[in-house]
Design a protein around this motif. Structure first.
Motif, PDB file in Angstrom:
ATOM      1  N   GLY A 260     -16.493 -57.544  47.715  1.00 15.23           N
ATOM      2  CA  GLY A 260     -17.293 -57.775  46.507  1.00 15.23           C
ATOM      3  C   GLY A 260     -18.442 -58.687  46.889  1.00 15.23           C
ATOM      4  O   GLY A 260     -18.558 -59.818  46.452  1.00 15.23           O
TER       5      GLY A 260
ATOM      6  N   HIS B  73     -24.025 -64.890  43.858  1.00 13.82           N
ATOM      7  CA  HIS B  73     -23.595 -64.541  42.498  1.00 13.82           C
ATOM      8  C   HIS B  73     -22.295 -65.262  42.240  1.00 13.82           C
ATOM      9  O   HIS B  73     -21.252 -64.632  42.005  1.00 13.82           O
ATOM     10  CB  HIS B  73     -23.405 -63.035  42.353  1.00 13.82           C
ATOM     11  CG  HIS B  73     -24.695 -62.292  42.384  1.00 13.82           C
ATOM     12  ND1 HIS B  73     -25.437 -62.056  41.254  1.00 13.82           N
ATOM     13  CD2 HIS B  73     -25.388 -61.774  43.411  1.00 13.82           C
ATOM     14  CE1 HIS B  73     -26.531 -61.397  41.591  1.00 13.82           C
ATOM     15  NE2 HIS B  73     -26.528 -61.227  42.897  1.00 13.82           N
ATOM     16  N   HIS B  74     -22.323 -66.557  42.406  1.00 16.55           N
ATOM     17  CA  HIS B  74     -21.139 -67.351  42.107  1.00 16.55           C
ATOM     18  C   HIS B  74     -21.605 -68.721  41.620  1.00 16.55           C
ATOM     19  O   HIS B  74     -22.803 -69.018  41.638  1.00 16.55           O
ATOM     20  CB  HIS B  74     -20.224 -67.449  43.328  1.00 16.55           C
ATOM     21  CG  HIS B  74     -20.879 -68.046  44.532  1.00 16.55           C
ATOM     22  ND1 HIS B  74     -21.132 -67.333  45.686  1.00 16.55           N
ATOM     23  CD2 HIS B  74     -21.361 -69.288  44.771  1.00 16.55           C
ATOM     24  CE1 HIS B  74     -21.716 -68.124  46.563  1.00 16.55           C
ATOM     25  NE2 HIS B  74     -21.877 -69.315  46.031  1.00 16.55           N
TER      26      HIS B  74
ATOM     27  N   ASN C  33     -15.192 -63.932  46.751  1.00 16.10           N
ATOM     28  CA  ASN C  33     -15.853 -65.034  46.068  1.00 16.10           C
ATOM     29  C   ASN C  33     -16.198 -64.556  44.656  1.00 16.10           C
ATOM     30  O   ASN C  33     -17.194 -63.843  44.457  1.00 16.10           O
ATOM     31  CB  ASN C  33     -17.105 -65.462  46.851  1.00 16.10           C
ATOM     32  CG  ASN C  33     -17.550 -66.870  46.486  1.00 16.10           C
ATOM     33  OD1 ASN C  33     -17.043 -67.452  45.519  1.00 16.10           O
ATOM     34  ND2 ASN C  33     -18.485 -67.420  47.250  1.00 16.10           N
TER      35      ASN C  33
ATOM     36  N   MET D 146     -13.414 -52.165  47.199  1.00 27.86           N
ATOM     37  CA  MET D 146     -12.554 -53.091  47.945  1.00 27.86           C
ATOM     38  C   MET D 146     -11.068 -52.753  47.794  1.00 27.86           C
ATOM     39  O   MET D 146     -10.239 -53.273  48.532  1.00 27.86           O
ATOM     40  CB  MET D 146     -12.833 -54.540  47.559  1.00 27.86           C
ATOM     41  CG  MET D 146     -12.559 -54.921  46.135  1.00 27.86           C
ATOM     42  SD  MET D 146     -13.068 -56.642  45.858  1.00 27.86           S
ATOM     43  CE  MET D 146     -12.874 -56.767  44.086  1.00 27.86           C
TER      44      MET D 146
ATOM     45  N   SER E  65     -19.451 -53.557  48.226  1.00 26.26           N
ATOM     46  CA  SER E  65     -19.727 -53.736  46.801  1.00 26.26           C
ATOM     47  C   SER E  65     -19.783 -52.356  46.158  1.00 26.26           C
ATOM     48  O   SER E  65     -20.167 -51.385  46.818  1.00 26.26           O
ATOM     49  CB  SER E  65     -21.068 -54.447  46.603  1.00 26.26           C
ATOM     50  OG  SER E  65     -21.450 -54.405  45.236  1.00 26.26           O
TER      51      SER E  65
ATOM     52  N   GLN F  64     -27.073 -53.536  44.992  1.00 23.45           N
ATOM     53  CA  GLN F  64     -26.760 -54.756  45.745  1.00 23.45           C
ATOM     54  C   GLN F  64     -26.624 -54.457  47.238  1.00 23.45           C
ATOM     55  O   GLN F  64     -27.107 -55.223  48.079  1.00 23.45           O
ATOM     56  CB  GLN F  64     -25.444 -55.358  45.242  1.00 23.45           C
ATOM     57  CG  GLN F  64     -25.537 -55.997  43.875  1.00 23.45           C
ATOM     58  CD  GLN F  64     -24.253 -56.710  43.496  1.00 23.45           C
ATOM     59  OE1 GLN F  64     -23.159 -56.342  43.922  1.00 23.45           O
ATOM     60  NE2 GLN F  64     -24.389 -57.740  42.686  1.00 23.45           N
TER      61      GLN F  64
HETATM   62  C1  SAM Z   1     -19.684 -62.157  40.595  1.00 25.49           C
HETATM   63  S1  SAM Z   1     -20.233 -61.038  41.833  1.00 25.49           S
HETATM   64  C2  SAM Z   1     -19.825 -61.969  43.318  1.00 25.49           C
HETATM   65  C3  SAM Z   1     -20.681 -61.567  44.505  1.00 25.49           C
HETATM   66  C4  SAM Z   1     -20.467 -62.350  45.794  1.00 25.49           C
HETATM   67  N1  SAM Z   1     -19.071 -62.438  46.168  1.00 25.49           N
HETATM   68  C5  SAM Z   1     -21.065 -63.733  45.713  1.00 25.49           C
HETATM   69  O1  SAM Z   1     -20.326 -64.721  45.810  1.00 25.49           O
HETATM   70  O2  SAM Z   1     -22.284 -63.824  45.631  1.00 25.49           O
HETATM   71  C6  SAM Z   1     -18.970 -59.769  41.765  1.00 25.49           C
HETATM   72  C7  SAM Z   1     -19.102 -58.665  42.809  1.00 25.49           C
HETATM   73  O3  SAM Z   1     -17.892 -57.891  42.844  1.00 25.49           O
HETATM   74  C8  SAM Z   1     -18.249 -56.547  43.089  1.00 25.49           C
HETATM   75  N2  SAM Z   1     -17.119 -55.691  42.728  1.00 25.49           N
HETATM   76  C9  SAM Z   1     -16.464 -55.597  41.547  1.00 25.49           C
HETATM   77  N3  SAM Z   1     -15.455 -54.699  41.638  1.00 25.49           N
HETATM   78  C10 SAM Z   1     -15.472 -54.222  42.906  1.00 25.49           C
HETATM   79  C11 SAM Z   1     -14.683 -53.268  43.618  1.00 25.49           C
HETATM   80  N4  SAM Z   1     -13.658 -52.639  43.052  1.00 25.49           N
HETATM   81  N5  SAM Z   1     -14.986 -53.052  44.926  1.00 25.49           N
HETATM   82  C12 SAM Z   1     -16.032 -53.680  45.523  1.00 25.49           C
HETATM   83  N6  SAM Z   1     -16.811 -54.591  44.892  1.00 25.49           N
HETATM   84  C13 SAM Z   1     -16.525 -54.852  43.605  1.00 25.49           C
HETATM   85  C14 SAM Z   1     -19.508 -56.355  42.277  1.00 25.49           C
HETATM   86  O4  SAM Z   1     -20.212 -55.215  42.689  1.00 25.49           O
HETATM   87  C15 SAM Z   1     -20.232 -57.682  42.599  1.00 25.49           C
HETATM   88  O5  SAM Z   1     -20.917 -57.535  43.815  1.00 25.49           O
END
Ligand code: SAM
Length: 282
Positions: A95, A44-45, A162, A146, A117, A122
């Motif tokens: 995340g 998801h990037h 990421n 996180m 996450s 997910q």
């Molecule tokens: C754009 S996606 C990126 C996913 C992954 N890092 C990748 O590169 O495929 C954003 C991620 O951030 C997570 N996220 C957002 N706020 C968060 C938090 N406070 N704690 C944990 N995860 C979080 C979302 O659930 C999602 O999985």
């Protein structure tokens, strides 16, 4: 599908966090799923690097595979910046989405990886992937925040984000990472951030915020929050020029979502950067 709860309180602590979780829980966007289906690494990037122009004539599936290759290349560059990681080390993917970068890290370093996450969907998906890949004993995904992971102090050798930092307050986030990392541990971030020099949040950056329900930070905030939490940058790489071809390819693909124009505008006008920051915990 059983998930591990945070030991430190409710995972979702605000209406804003609940709205982000709801977004990712129902997300089944072909731009993520069809690309992940190529080889089972679900990202998801965004991507980096030049694309092979011949895919434009080769049809839809060739374009999908090329976009996936560029997204995997992005994760490889992130992992290149983690430094010396051995099988005995432990890493945190903060995340973690559907887990693509975590599996690549485990494959490369042979070490334990924990992903967190706030989307239970997910987490379930990524843990299923871990079982299918026979790495469930080394790569684990948790329904945790996180900002307050519940992991032991000093337990991590490396942490990365990421494309996740635009959802949280950077001071809170880096405070938690500072607690989790050992002395000399490395943090690597890839993010979009807006340019302080061009004067505030541009229209295109606001459109991106609205599309993803996020809050893109200015570049300056990263360095201030890192420094305030005991981090010293060792590498800063401006990936903006490298990500533009990916967006140009995506704009011509069958899985374009409509957000391609604001990204291309923001990058090309200079109001937005795609940045990698690697910093050591001192
Ligand atoms: C754009 S996606 C990126 C996913 C992954 N890092 C990748 O590169 O495929 C954003 C991620 O951030 C997570 N996220 C957002 N706020 C968060 C938090 N406070 N704690 C944990 N995860 C979080 C979302 O659930 C999602 O999985």
């Amino acid at each position: 599908m059983a998930t591990v709860q945070s030991t430190t309180g409710p995972v979702l602590r605000s209406d804003y966090q609940r709205s982000i979780a709801a977004y990712w829980n129902k997300e089944k966007d072909p731009v993520n799923i069809r690309l992940g289906d190529v080889d089972g690494l679900y990202h998801h990037h965004y991507g980096i690097g030049d694309y092979d122009q011949s895919v434009l004539q080769a049809g839809d599936q060739a374009i999908i595979e090329e976009m996936h290759r560029l997204e995997t290349a992005q994760a490889d560059v992130l992992l290149d910046h983690l430094g010396d990681i051995g099988p005995q080390d432990r890493l945190l993917d903060a995340g973690s989405g559907r887990g693509g970068t975590s599996f690549m890290a485990n494959q490369r370093f042979g070490c334990q990886v924990d992903g967190v996450s706030i989307s239970e969907q997910q987490v379930g998906f990524a843990n299923d992937q871990a079982r299918q890949r026979n790495v469930a004993d080394r790569v684990r995904f948790h329904f945790r925040n996180m900002l307050d992971t519940g992991f032991e102090t000093g337990s991590m050798r490396g942490i990365w984000t990421n494309e996740t930092t635009m959802y949280v307050d950077l001071n809170e986030l880096f405070g938690e990472f500072s607690r989790l990392l050992q002395y000399g541990g490395r943090y690597v971030c890839i993010t979009g951030c807006y340019n302080d020099v061009t004067g505030g949040r541009s229209r295109a950056v606001s459109q991106i915020d609205q599309h993803y329900i996020c809050n893109i930070h200015p570049r300056s905030e990263y360095f201030k929050a890192l420094s305030d939490n005991g981090f010293v940058p060792i590498n800063v790489v401006d990936l903006t020029a490298a990500t533009i071809p990916y967006w140009e390819l995506r704009a011509q693909s069958s899985v374009a979502t409509g957000i391609e124009d604001p990204f291309l505008t923001a990058y090309k006008e200079g109001s937005f950067h795609y940045l990698l920051i690697a910093a050591d915990r001192i």
